[in-house]
Design a protein around this motif. Sequence first.
Motif, PDB file in Angstrom:
ATOM      1  N   MET A   1      21.038  -6.812   7.455  1.00 15.12           N
ATOM      2  CA  MET A   1      19.732  -7.512   6.786  1.00 15.12           C
ATOM      3  C   MET A   1      18.779  -7.335   8.233  1.00 15.12           C
ATOM      4  SD  MET A   1      20.316  -8.594   3.861  1.00 15.12           S
ATOM      5  CE  MET A   1      18.820  -9.329   3.867  1.00 15.12           C
ATOM      6  N   VAL A   2      19.263  -7.323   9.441  1.00 15.82           N
ATOM      7  CA  VAL A   2      18.130  -7.271  10.454  1.00 15.82           C
ATOM      8  C   VAL A   2      17.560  -6.107  10.685  1.00 15.82           C
ATOM      9  CG1 VAL A   2      17.959  -7.542  12.967  1.00 15.82           C
ATOM     10  CG2 VAL A   2      19.450  -9.306  11.910  1.00 15.82           C
ATOM     11  N   LEU A   3      18.139  -4.974  10.500  1.00 17.47           N
ATOM     12  CA  LEU A   3      17.681  -3.824  10.680  1.00 17.47           C
ATOM     13  C   LEU A   3      16.288  -3.321   9.823  1.00 17.47           C
ATOM     14  CD1 LEU A   3      20.479  -1.439  12.017  1.00 17.47           C
ATOM     15  CD2 LEU A   3      18.629  -2.346  13.320  1.00 17.47           C
ATOM     16  N   PRO A   4      16.628  -3.489   8.441  1.00 20.03           N
ATOM     17  CA  PRO A   4      15.677  -3.384   7.635  1.00 20.03           C
ATOM     18  C   PRO A   4      14.489  -4.448   7.650  1.00 20.03           C
ATOM     19  CG  PRO A   4      17.589  -3.678   6.338  1.00 20.03           C
ATOM     20  CD  PRO A   4      17.905  -3.949   7.710  1.00 20.03           C
TER      21      PRO A   4
ATOM     22  N   ILE B   1      13.400  -5.221  10.684  1.00 17.98           N
ATOM     23  CA  ILE B   1      12.784  -4.951  11.900  1.00 17.98           C
ATOM     24  C   ILE B   1      11.903  -3.730  11.520  1.00 17.98           C
ATOM     25  CG2 ILE B   1      12.811  -3.684  14.103  1.00 17.98           C
ATOM     26  CD1 ILE B   1      15.057  -5.597  14.753  1.00 17.98           C
ATOM     27  N   LEU B   2      12.436  -2.707  10.648  1.00 19.22           N
ATOM     28  CA  LEU B   2      11.905  -1.415  10.133  1.00 19.22           C
ATOM     29  C   LEU B   2      10.758  -1.726   9.287  1.00 19.22           C
ATOM     30  CD1 LEU B   2      15.093   1.016  10.357  1.00 19.22           C
ATOM     31  CD2 LEU B   2      13.147   0.499  12.100  1.00 19.22           C
ATOM     32  N   MET B   3      11.093  -2.536   8.250  1.00 18.68           N
ATOM     33  CA  MET B   3      10.249  -2.612   6.832  1.00 18.68           C
ATOM     34  C   MET B   3       9.307  -3.857   6.945  1.00 18.68           C
ATOM     35  SD  MET B   3      13.327  -1.409   4.527  1.00 18.68           S
ATOM     36  CE  MET B   3      12.309  -1.001   3.114  1.00 18.68           C
ATOM     37  N   SER B   4       9.466  -4.535   7.850  1.00 20.90           N
ATOM     38  CA  SER B   4       8.504  -5.822   7.646  1.00 20.90           C
ATOM     39  C   SER B   4       7.180  -5.578   8.170  1.00 20.90           C
ATOM     40  CB  SER B   4       9.362  -7.126   8.329  1.00 20.90           C
ATOM     41  OG  SER B   4       9.286  -6.584   9.629  1.00 20.90           O
ATOM     42  N   GLY B   5       6.751  -4.727   8.563  1.00 17.22           N
ATOM     43  CA  GLY B   5       5.454  -4.376   9.502  1.00 17.22           C
ATOM     44  C   GLY B   5       5.468  -4.597  10.748  1.00 17.22           C
ATOM     45  N   PHE B   6       6.758  -4.864  11.605  1.00 11.61           N
ATOM     46  CA  PHE B   6       6.892  -4.919  12.750  1.00 11.61           C
ATOM     47  C   PHE B   6       6.827  -3.842  13.340  1.00 11.61           C
ATOM     48  CE2 PHE B   6       9.823  -5.098  16.656  1.00 11.61           C
ATOM     49  CZ  PHE B   6       8.817  -5.881  17.252  1.00 11.61           C
TER      50      PHE B   6
ATOM     51  N   TRP C   1       8.262  -2.618  -1.873  1.00 18.01           N
ATOM     52  CA  TRP C   1       8.821  -3.689  -2.948  1.00 18.01           C
ATOM     53  C   TRP C   1      10.201  -4.351  -2.258  1.00 18.01           C
ATOM     54  CZ3 TRP C   1       7.181  -6.247  -6.584  1.00 18.01           C
ATOM     55  CH2 TRP C   1       6.000  -5.729  -7.483  1.00 18.01           C
ATOM     56  N   ILE C   2      10.946  -3.279  -1.727  1.00 18.63           N
ATOM     57  CA  ILE C   2      12.194  -4.038  -0.859  1.00 18.63           C
ATOM     58  C   ILE C   2      11.857  -4.855   0.006  1.00 18.63           C
ATOM     59  CG2 ILE C   2      14.261  -3.136   0.585  1.00 18.63           C
ATOM     60  CD1 ILE C   2      14.290  -0.477  -0.870  1.00 18.63           C
ATOM     61  N   ALA C   3      10.921  -4.702   0.878  1.00 13.02           N
ATOM     62  CA  ALA C   3      10.529  -5.468   2.043  1.00 13.02           C
ATOM     63  C   ALA C   3      10.083  -6.951   1.549  1.00 13.02           C
ATOM     64  CB  ALA C   3       9.360  -5.005   2.737  1.00 13.02           C
ATOM     65  N   GLN C   4       9.806  -7.063   0.128  1.00 11.74           N
ATOM     66  CA  GLN C   4       9.475  -8.202  -0.352  1.00 11.74           C
ATOM     67  C   GLN C   4      10.461  -9.330  -0.378  1.00 11.74           C
ATOM     68  OE1 GLN C   4       6.466  -9.485  -1.394  1.00 11.74           O
ATOM     69  NE2 GLN C   4       5.804  -7.215  -0.602  1.00 11.74           N
ATOM     70  N   VAL C   5      11.969  -8.814  -0.499  1.00  4.22           N
ATOM     71  CA  VAL C   5      13.081  -9.650  -0.317  1.00  4.22           C
ATOM     72  C   VAL C   5      13.163 -10.225   1.022  1.00  4.22           C
ATOM     73  CG1 VAL C   5      14.939  -9.975  -1.447  1.00  4.22           C
ATOM     74  CG2 VAL C   5      13.920  -7.739  -1.441  1.00  4.22           C
TER      75      VAL C   5
ATOM     76  N   PHE D   1       6.304  -0.253  11.740  1.00  2.00           N
ATOM     77  CA  PHE D   1       5.260   0.407  11.327  1.00  2.00           C
ATOM     78  C   PHE D   1       4.289  -0.182  10.314  1.00  2.00           C
ATOM     79  CE2 PHE D   1       9.556   2.579  11.073  1.00  2.00           C
ATOM     80  CZ  PHE D   1       9.058   3.415  12.605  1.00  2.00           C
ATOM     81  N   PRO D   2       3.103   0.227  10.193  1.00  3.10           N
ATOM     82  CA  PRO D   2       2.327  -0.535   9.392  1.00  3.10           C
ATOM     83  C   PRO D   2       2.535  -0.586   7.803  1.00  3.10           C
ATOM     84  CG  PRO D   2       0.965   1.165  10.425  1.00  3.10           C
ATOM     85  CD  PRO D   2       2.438   1.293  10.751  1.00  3.10           C
ATOM     86  N   PHE D   3       2.536  -1.928   7.500  1.00  5.96           N
ATOM     87  CA  PHE D   3       3.265  -2.203   6.002  1.00  5.96           C
ATOM     88  C   PHE D   3       2.675  -1.152   4.938  1.00  5.96           C
ATOM     89  CE2 PHE D   3       3.847  -4.544   2.002  1.00  5.96           C
ATOM     90  CZ  PHE D   3       5.153  -4.901   2.354  1.00  5.96           C
ATOM     91  N   GLU D   4       1.237  -1.126   5.004  1.00  3.37           N
ATOM     92  CA  GLU D   4       0.634  -0.347   4.019  1.00  3.37           C
ATOM     93  C   GLU D   4       0.838   1.057   3.952  1.00  3.37           C
ATOM     94  OE1 GLU D   4      -0.858  -2.458   5.775  1.00  3.37           O
ATOM     95  OE2 GLU D   4      -0.977  -3.913   4.302  1.00  3.37           O
ATOM     96  N   GLY D   5       1.381   1.454   5.154  1.00  2.00           N
ATOM     97  CA  GLY D   5       1.885   2.971   5.429  1.00  2.00           C
ATOM     98  C   GLY D   5       3.165   3.255   4.807  1.00  2.00           C
ATOM     99  N   MET D   6       3.874   2.412   4.445  1.00  2.12           N
ATOM    100  CA  MET D   6       5.076   2.526   3.746  1.00  2.12           C
ATOM    101  C   MET D   6       5.096   2.877   2.381  1.00  2.12           C
ATOM    102  SD  MET D   6       7.680  -0.200   5.340  1.00  2.12           S
ATOM    103  CE  MET D   6       7.235  -1.463   4.418  1.00  2.12           C
ATOM    104  N   PRO D   7       6.183   3.651   1.697  1.00  2.00           N
ATOM    105  CA  PRO D   7       6.179   4.250   0.345  1.00  2.00           C
ATOM    106  C   PRO D   7       6.261   2.974  -0.583  1.00  2.00           C
ATOM    107  CG  PRO D   7       7.924   5.478   1.728  1.00  2.00           C
ATOM    108  CD  PRO D   7       7.365   4.422   2.500  1.00  2.00           C
ATOM    109  N   LYS D   8       5.609   3.179  -1.564  1.00  2.00           N
ATOM    110  CA  LYS D   8       5.808   1.746  -2.692  1.00  2.00           C
ATOM    111  C   LYS D   8       7.183   1.179  -2.773  1.00  2.00           C
ATOM    112  CE  LYS D   8       1.882   0.294  -4.337  1.00  2.00           C
ATOM    113  NZ  LYS D   8       1.460   0.509  -3.049  1.00  2.00           N
ATOM    114  N   ALA D   9       8.141   1.962  -2.785  1.00  2.00           N
ATOM    115  CA  ALA D   9       9.432   1.232  -3.220  1.00  2.00           C
ATOM    116  C   ALA D   9       9.990   0.532  -1.928  1.00  2.00           C
ATOM    117  CB  ALA D   9      10.491   2.493  -3.417  1.00  2.00           C
ATOM    118  N   ALA D  10       9.727   0.994  -0.753  1.00  2.00           N
ATOM    119  CA  ALA D  10      10.084   0.347   0.443  1.00  2.00           C
ATOM    120  C   ALA D  10       9.288  -0.936   0.432  1.00  2.00           C
ATOM    121  CB  ALA D  10       9.731   1.306   1.586  1.00  2.00           C
TER     122      ALA D  10
END
Lengths: 316, 364
Positions: B287-290, B292-297, B310-314, B299-308
Motif C-alpha cells: 500500500m505504501v509504495l503506490p 508514494i508514487l501515485m498520490s502526487g508526491f 482512478w487507482i490513486a483515488q483509493v 510526480f504531478p497527479f495530472e500527468g499520470m494516466p487516467k487509470a492511475a
Amino acid sequence: MSVAITARDLARRFGAKWAVAGIDLDVPRAQIYGFLGPNGSGKSTTIRMLCGLLVPTRGTVTVLGHPAPKESEVVRRKLGYMTQRFSLWEDLTVRENLEFMCRVYGLGRAAIRERIADRMRRYDLEGIAAQRAGTLSGGQRQRLALGAATLHDPELLLLDEPTNAVDPQSRRDFWESLFELVGRGTTILVSTHYMDEAERCHRLAILDAGRVAAEGEPKDLARDIDAVVVEIGEIDFAAARRSLAGVGAVRSIAQLGNRLRVLLPHGTAEPARLIRAALADGNPGARVELVGASLEDVFVAATRLRGEAARPERAA
Amino acid sequence: MKWLERLAAVAAKEVRQLARDRITIGLIVGIPAIQLLLYGYAINFDVRGVQTVVLDQARSSLSRRLVGDLGVTQVLGGIRQARTDAELHELMRQGDANIAIVIPADVERRIAQGDRAALQILVDGSQPVLENVAAGLASLPFLRRPGRPAAARPVEIMVAYNPERRTAVQIVPALCGVILTMTMMVFTSTAIVRERERGNLELLITTPVSTAELMAGKLLPYVGIGLIQTTLILALGYWLFGVAIQGSLIELYLGALLFIAASLSMGLLISTVAQTQFQAIQMSLVMVLPSILMSGFMFPFEGMPKAAQWIAQVLPLTHFNEIIRGIVLRGASLADMRFELGKLSVILILMLTFAMARFRKRLD
Ligand SMILES: Nc1ncnc2c1ncn2[C@@H]1O[C@H](COP(=O)(O)OP(=O)(O)O)[C@@H](O)[C@H]1O
Ligand SMILES: [Mg+2]
C-alpha cells in the motif's frame, strides 16, 4: 443443574482431516474432568470449541447452560481459560498482567486490589510481582496463568495441558491448587498426557484420533478394562520379545524395570498358560502372572487395541 | 461504562508495551526526522552552481555580456573559459564541467537573422536534471528576441530557476502524509498481528472484550503517535526549511486526524488478513509504495494516466496531499477541502466496516 458441559456428536474438521470426529461429553459440576490423549488426539480442538473459539463442523455443545458458539459471549464471563501455550504478555510484569486481566473482566478498583493480593498470595507470586512475565520459569508462568485465569472467580476452568514443561514439585503444587478450587465449587476440565495426573481426576475421557476411546472414573476404567494384563519376570528380555512376537493374541508389550507387561484381548482363554507356552523355548523358568490393570494399561488398550490386527508394541 | 474501562485497559496496555519497546520509540521519532532531513536537504530539485565551461569564439562585447548574464543566474557556477574546442571537450570528459556553452564567432549575425541557433549548449547526459537546465537556457528571452539583447535581465532568469527553497516548500507537507502512511499502517497492522503471533490473541478473545473495544483500544495510542509525528514534521519543516503554515493550524490537525484514522483503519484491515508480522509489513508496503508514487508526491497527479488517477483515488494519501498542501501552502480552509475530506471519510468508513466484519473473536 449438575452438569457443566454437555456435548453431543461434537466434531470439527480441518480440510480433509477430522481433528475431532464426533464425541459425546457430560462434565459434572465441581469436579475435575480430565482429557487424556496423545498429541494430536483433539484435546485442544475440543477445548477451543467449548470456549467458542472454533465453530464445530457438526454436533452441539452446551456450556454452563448456554449453547456454544451462539452464546459463548455470555459464557466467557463465567469461564477461565488457560491456553496450551503461555499467552499472557511477556513484556508486562506479573502484576501488570494481572491488573490488565482484572480490568478486562470489568472488576472495580477495590476488587482489583483485593483479587490481585489474594492470587499473589495463593499462587506464590509475591516475590516476582515486578518481574516481566517473559523472564519467568515454567512453573512460575503456570502459576501466573492460573492466577490470571481465576481472577474473575470463574465457574468453569478450561486448562489445556497446564503442566507441560513444569517440574514435578510444581506439578504437585498445581494439582493441590486445582483441588482447592474444586472444593470451592469450580468445575475444571484439564487436558494432559501424564498418567499420574489423569489418575487424580474425578472423571476421565481418553481421547484417541478425535474420538472418546474410554470414559469414566479412573478406578472403574482400570477395573472394566477390555483386556487382560499379564506380567512376566525373571526372563531374558530379547528372547522373550522374540517369542511373544509370534503370539497372535498379544496386543502390546511394555517393559517396566525387570518385568514385561503384556496386554491381551479380553476373553482370551487362559492367558497365563498361553504366554507360558510361548516362552517355553527361550525362557522355561519365567514367572508369569495375571495382574490388575493400571490406567496406563487402559490408555494403551483404548488407544491401540481397537480391534486391529495383532501388532505387538516394540517400544521399551 | 464497562466498555470504556475495557477500552482504556487495552489502550493503557498498548502504551505500556510501546514505552518498553525502545526501537519502536526510536522509529516513531526517527523516521520523520531522518526522512525530512533526507528529502529536505539531500534531494534538491533546485539546480544551482552547475559547473560550466564557455568557449567564446566571437570575443565581442555582446558575447562577453552574454557570459556575464549567465553567471548572474546562479544556475551556472564557476564559469570557466576554454580557449579551444579540444580543451572544452577535455573539461567535459573529466567531469570538471557539466555544461558547455559555445558562442560562435558569428553570434551577432545569427541572433539578428534568427535562422540558425545562436548558441550551442552541450550537456553531460549522465546527469538527467541538467537537460532541463539546458532547455531552460535555450529558451532564455535574450536569445529568442533578436536585436534586443538588453532585455535579458537576470531577474527573469531567477524567477524561472531560483525561487527560494522551492523543493522544501513542496516536500515538507507532502512528506507529512508519506511518513504517516508508512508508520501508521505498519504500526497498527503489526500491533494486532503481534498478539496473534505470540498467542496472546487466543486468551484475549476469550475475555469479555468486544471486537470494537479491542480495536479502538489498540488504535487509540497510534492516533496519538500520528499527531506527534505530524507536529514533529511541521515543526522541523518550519525551523529547518522555513515552511510556514498559511492556513489554520487547528484545521490542519483536524485534517491530519481524519487521515491518520483512515491510515490506521487500513492497517487494521491488513491485520485481519496477515498471520505474521512479516506478512503484515509486506502488505503494508504494497500500500505504501503506490501511495508514494501515485498520490502526487513524486510526480504531478495530472500527468499520470487516467487509470492511475482512478487507482490513486483509493489511497488516503492522494486526498490528504491535497488537503495539507492547500492548508499549508495556499492557506485554504477545511471548507475548501470538503471533497477531499469527504473522500477520506468514505475510505475510513469502508475500511473500518471491512475490518470489523473480518475480525472475529474466533480462531477460524
Ligand atoms: N488450526 C488447525 N488447522 C489445521 N489442523 C489443525 C488445526 N488445529 C489442530 N489441527 C489438527 O487437528 C488434530 C488435533 O489437534 P489438537 O486438538 O491440537 O490435538 P491435541 O491438543 O490433543 O494435541 C491434529 O492433527 C492437528 O494437526
Ligand atoms: Mg493440544
